[in-house]
Motif scaffolding. Structure first.
Motif, PDB file in Angstrom:
ATOM      1  N   ARG A  54     -10.329  57.335  56.838  1.00 39.50           N
ATOM      2  CA  ARG A  54     -11.737  57.283  56.417  1.00 39.50           C
ATOM      3  C   ARG A  54     -11.916  57.855  55.019  1.00 39.50           C
ATOM      4  NH1 ARG A  54     -15.715  55.892  54.784  1.00 39.50           N
ATOM      5  NH2 ARG A  54     -17.840  55.985  55.654  1.00 39.50           N
ATOM      6  N   THR A  62     -22.464  54.643  55.005  1.00 43.64           N
ATOM      7  CA  THR A  62     -22.532  55.471  56.204  1.00 43.64           C
ATOM      8  C   THR A  62     -22.554  54.555  57.414  1.00 43.64           C
ATOM      9  OG1 THR A  62     -23.780  57.179  55.033  1.00 43.64           O
ATOM     10  CG2 THR A  62     -23.870  57.202  57.435  1.00 43.64           C
ATOM     11  N   ASP A 169     -20.005  57.398  61.726  1.00 46.90           N
ATOM     12  CA  ASP A 169     -20.423  58.623  61.031  1.00 46.90           C
ATOM     13  C   ASP A 169     -21.654  59.242  61.690  1.00 46.90           C
ATOM     14  OD1 ASP A 169     -18.414  58.147  59.148  1.00 46.90           O
ATOM     15  OD2 ASP A 169     -19.736  56.877  57.943  1.00 46.90           O
ATOM     16  N   HIS A 196     -20.519  67.772  68.158  1.00 44.49           N
ATOM     17  CA  HIS A 196     -20.921  66.779  67.157  1.00 44.49           C
ATOM     18  C   HIS A 196     -22.438  66.627  67.081  1.00 44.49           C
ATOM     19  CE1 HIS A 196     -16.711  65.886  67.798  1.00 44.49           C
ATOM     20  NE2 HIS A 196     -16.689  65.065  66.772  1.00 44.49           N
ATOM     21  N   ILE A 199     -24.284  65.067  64.005  1.00 48.76           N
ATOM     22  CA  ILE A 199     -24.199  63.654  63.616  1.00 48.76           C
ATOM     23  C   ILE A 199     -24.847  62.757  64.659  1.00 48.76           C
ATOM     24  CG2 ILE A 199     -22.077  64.057  62.325  1.00 48.76           C
ATOM     25  CD1 ILE A 199     -20.839  62.369  64.869  1.00 48.76           C
ATOM     26  N   ALA A 263     -23.055  62.466  55.999  1.00 52.50           N
ATOM     27  CA  ALA A 263     -22.806  62.128  57.397  1.00 52.50           C
ATOM     28  C   ALA A 263     -21.312  61.968  57.682  1.00 52.50           C
ATOM     29  CB  ALA A 263     -23.552  60.844  57.765  1.00 52.50           C
ATOM     30  N   THR A 264     -20.622  61.282  56.778  1.00 55.17           N
ATOM     31  CA  THR A 264     -19.188  61.081  56.984  1.00 55.17           C
ATOM     32  C   THR A 264     -18.445  62.409  56.980  1.00 55.17           C
ATOM     33  OG1 THR A 264     -19.325  58.928  55.926  1.00 55.17           O
ATOM     34  CG2 THR A 264     -17.134  59.896  56.138  1.00 55.17           C
ATOM     35  N   LYS A 265     -18.788  63.239  56.013  1.00 50.88           N
ATOM     36  CA  LYS A 265     -18.177  64.568  55.943  1.00 50.88           C
ATOM     37  C   LYS A 265     -18.469  65.364  57.211  1.00 50.88           C
ATOM     38  CE  LYS A 265     -18.537  68.910  53.309  1.00 50.88           C
ATOM     39  NZ  LYS A 265     -19.260  69.695  54.325  1.00 50.88           N
ATOM     40  N   SER A 266     -19.710  65.308  57.664  1.00 44.72           N
ATOM     41  CA  SER A 266     -20.075  66.058  58.865  1.00 44.72           C
ATOM     42  C   SER A 266     -19.316  65.547  60.079  1.00 44.72           C
ATOM     43  CB  SER A 266     -21.585  65.952  59.111  1.00 44.72           C
ATOM     44  OG  SER A 266     -22.312  66.513  58.038  1.00 44.72           O
ATOM     45  N   ARG A 267     -19.165  64.224  60.165  1.00 45.05           N
ATOM     46  CA  ARG A 267     -18.439  63.652  61.293  1.00 45.05           C
ATOM     47  C   ARG A 267     -16.981  64.086  61.294  1.00 45.05           C
ATOM     48  NH1 ARG A 267     -18.162  59.879  65.710  1.00 45.05           N
ATOM     49  NH2 ARG A 267     -16.266  60.703  66.654  1.00 45.05           N
ATOM     50  N   LEU A 268     -16.348  63.974  60.146  1.00 48.71           N
ATOM     51  CA  LEU A 268     -14.941  64.348  60.061  1.00 48.71           C
ATOM     52  C   LEU A 268     -14.754  65.836  60.304  1.00 48.71           C
ATOM     53  CD1 LEU A 268     -13.775  62.188  57.017  1.00 48.71           C
ATOM     54  CD2 LEU A 268     -13.574  61.689  59.463  1.00 48.71           C
TER      55      LEU A 268
END
Length: 551
Positions: A54, A62, A169, A196, A199, A263-268
């Protein structure tokens, strides 16, 4: 590693350590392989692979997934958000197991859609549609997914939902007033994703079917269930996709998350944190203990006993006594020592460089370790492993124990080879032995000369021949002094040297014991201590990697 960090820089703001955290998790997973539970390690590797992939894909998009049960109005919500009739609803819903994707802003999204595994026939680009005048630009940079029903009777639907839930995400769970408390969604998805919450969004659809005076109570009940699932931070939005109620609030919430590019950062980060916490719980945080000197000494003593070091040391002392005694004893009787077998030769042990060249080709004749000696070795190895792993969790204690006995089959041969190849220091006689030997033979010759002299005098007296004058010393004839003195001094010198030989034998025995135990120490280090230290090093690397992943 470099490309991963570069991807993280593109994806998030300056100063983010996401790439380093993923790399830390990867290092921990690599060291945990074969030591912690395989399923847990596989999960950690899957997170590393997903995060790494990712981070290399579009940072401008996103991925938002709409998930829900049959009849929850998920597809209606998808159509309402896109402003298009893309997903069939109700009885018209297809039985396909593929998700449908709508993209706002196609540039850079191709690789992302390929990574998501969405077939091209199930992809729609929102800004390519003809109704551009009605297009809502709040969702620019969005890849919106309509997932299959998670409660479908088709197994392929379950698999597709499970796969994409791990890749999205942002997760939007669409519930309906009749099944919002269904255990299928709470136990299978919501509770496991408690880490999680940042997210996730929960949408209570079909709110128009609920009496206005009961809506707040129902939303509060959904809130209560989410709190029980550990999702107290998740927003609950009541909407009606059919009646266009609450859709603007939902779009605003989604647009805020898309615009923030976090969002992507938070998901990862949530993925990395969740699996790192699971690995940390399994790995533990205890400190590994170093083996005490007493434990190491007992291990070396057990190895030495099993190898026959005491037997060899006794043989060195006996062999030194025999060889040095033969060289320094009274020549008249010292030849008797040749009848005694050399203990070291009988054990087929090295007596110098030439001996080492010979004994390397075969084993020694030292008796094999007894059952008691082998049991002592096993107990000593186990004692070291148990002491080192006392503060660790069971998986690491098991790993340490397995490492400690990983070379058990080599112990016997290594010990035998070490004994056969050690220079025991008995090949050369003491430096003073040669001098004593010369003195002994001089005394023997002196006594022999005195005896011959006396014999000649006796023969001349018997034949009544005129005798030459016999010199004397303090009234004692010189021939007599030579005979008696040579014999007595030889015996006294032999007795004195016997004391020196005894001291030398004990000294060489101590030196041999020290040398052999040095070899034993090296073997115990190589076969037991170093494998254990390898596990402790792996444990430290796992802890270090997890600390980086969780910081």
């Amino acid at each position: 590693m470099t490309s991963l960090l570069e991807g993280a820089k593109k994806l998030v703001s300056r100063g983010s350590d996401l790439g380093a955290r993923v790399a830390g998790l990867e290092a921990a997973v690599q060291q945990a392989r074969g030591r912690l539970d395989d399923a847990l390690v596989d999960e950690g590797q899957a997170v590393v692979d997903r995060a790494s992939s990712r981070l290399r894909l579009s940072a401008e998009h996103t991925v938002i997934a709409l998930a829900g049960a049959t009849g929850s109005g998920k597809s209606s919500t998808f159509n309402a958000l896109t402003g298009l009739e893309l997903s069939a609803v109700g009885v018209r819903r297809p039985t396909t197991s593929w998700a449908t994707a709508c993209v706002w802003g196609r540039d850079g999204a191709e690789e992302l859609l390929e990574w998501l595994g969405i077939p091209s026939r199930h992809q729609v680009t929102r800004d390519s549609m003809l109704d551009t005048g009605r297009e809502d630009r709040r969702l620019n940079g969005t890849v919106l997914l309509d997932l299959p029903d998670h409660d479908s009777t088709e197994v392929s639907h379950h698999l597709e939902v499970d796969r994409l839930v791990k890749l999205a995400d942002v997760l939007v769970w669409v519930l309906d007033p009749q099944k919002y408390a269904d255990a299928a969604v709470h136990d299978r998805y919501l509770k496991p994703l408690a880490g999680h919450a940042g997210i996730m969004i929960v949408v209570l659809n079909h709110i128009d079917t609920v009496a206005p005076d009961r809506r707040d109570a129902m939303v509060a009940d959904v809130r209560r269930l989410l709190d029980a699932d550990g999702l107290g931070e998740v927003k609950v939005l009541p909407i009606s996709a059919r009646e266009d109620l609450g859709l603007n609030a939902l779009k605003d919430e989604l647009a805020k998350r898309v615009a923030g590019k976090k969002a992507t950062k938070s998901r990862l980060e949530a993925d990395v944190k969740a699996v790192a916490e699971s690995l940390s719980a399994a790995s533990g945080t205890g400190r590994a203990a170093s083996p005490t000197k007493e434990r190491v000494a007992e291990l070396e003593n057990a190895f030495a006993d099993a190898a026959g070091v005491p037997i060899v040391v006794d043989a060195v002392e006996s062999s030194t006594r025999i060889r040095a005694g033969r060289a320094t004893g009274w020549p008249v009787t010292s030849w008797i020592s040749k009848l005694k077998p050399d203990p070291l030769k009988r054990l087929h042990l090295d007596l110098g460089k030439e001996g080492r060249a010979l004994t390397r080709a075969s084993r020694t004749s030292i008796p094999q370790a007894t059952k008691v000696q082998r049991a002592r070795v096993d107990a000593a190895v186990r004692g070291v492993a148990d002491e080192v792993g006392s503060g660790l969790t069971e998986p690491w204690r098991t790993a340490v124990r397995n490492a400690s006995v990983s070379n058990n089959e080599r112990i016997g041969d290594e010990l035998d080879t070490a004994l056969a190849g050690t220079d025991l220091g008995v090949a050369k006689l003491p430096w003073w032995a040669s001098t004593v030997r010369v003195l002994q033979w001089l005394l023997i010759l002196t006594a022999l000369a005195g005896g011959i002299w006396l014999g000649v005098l006796a023969v001349m007296a018997y034949l009544r021949m005129p005798e030459p004058p016999t010199p004397d010393l303090a009234g004692f004839p010189i021939p007599t002094l030579m005979l008696i003195g040579g014999v007595l001094l030889g015996i006294v010198l032999a007795l004195f040297c016997k004391v020196l030989v005894s001291l030398t034998a004990r000294s060489r025995a101590r030196a041999a014991d020290k040398g052999l135990r040095g070899q034993i120490r090296g073997i115990s280090q190589n076969l037991v201590i170093q494998p254990i230290e390898g596990e402790l090093d792996a444990y430290g690397r796992v802890r270090e990697g997890l600390a980086t992943a969780l910081r």
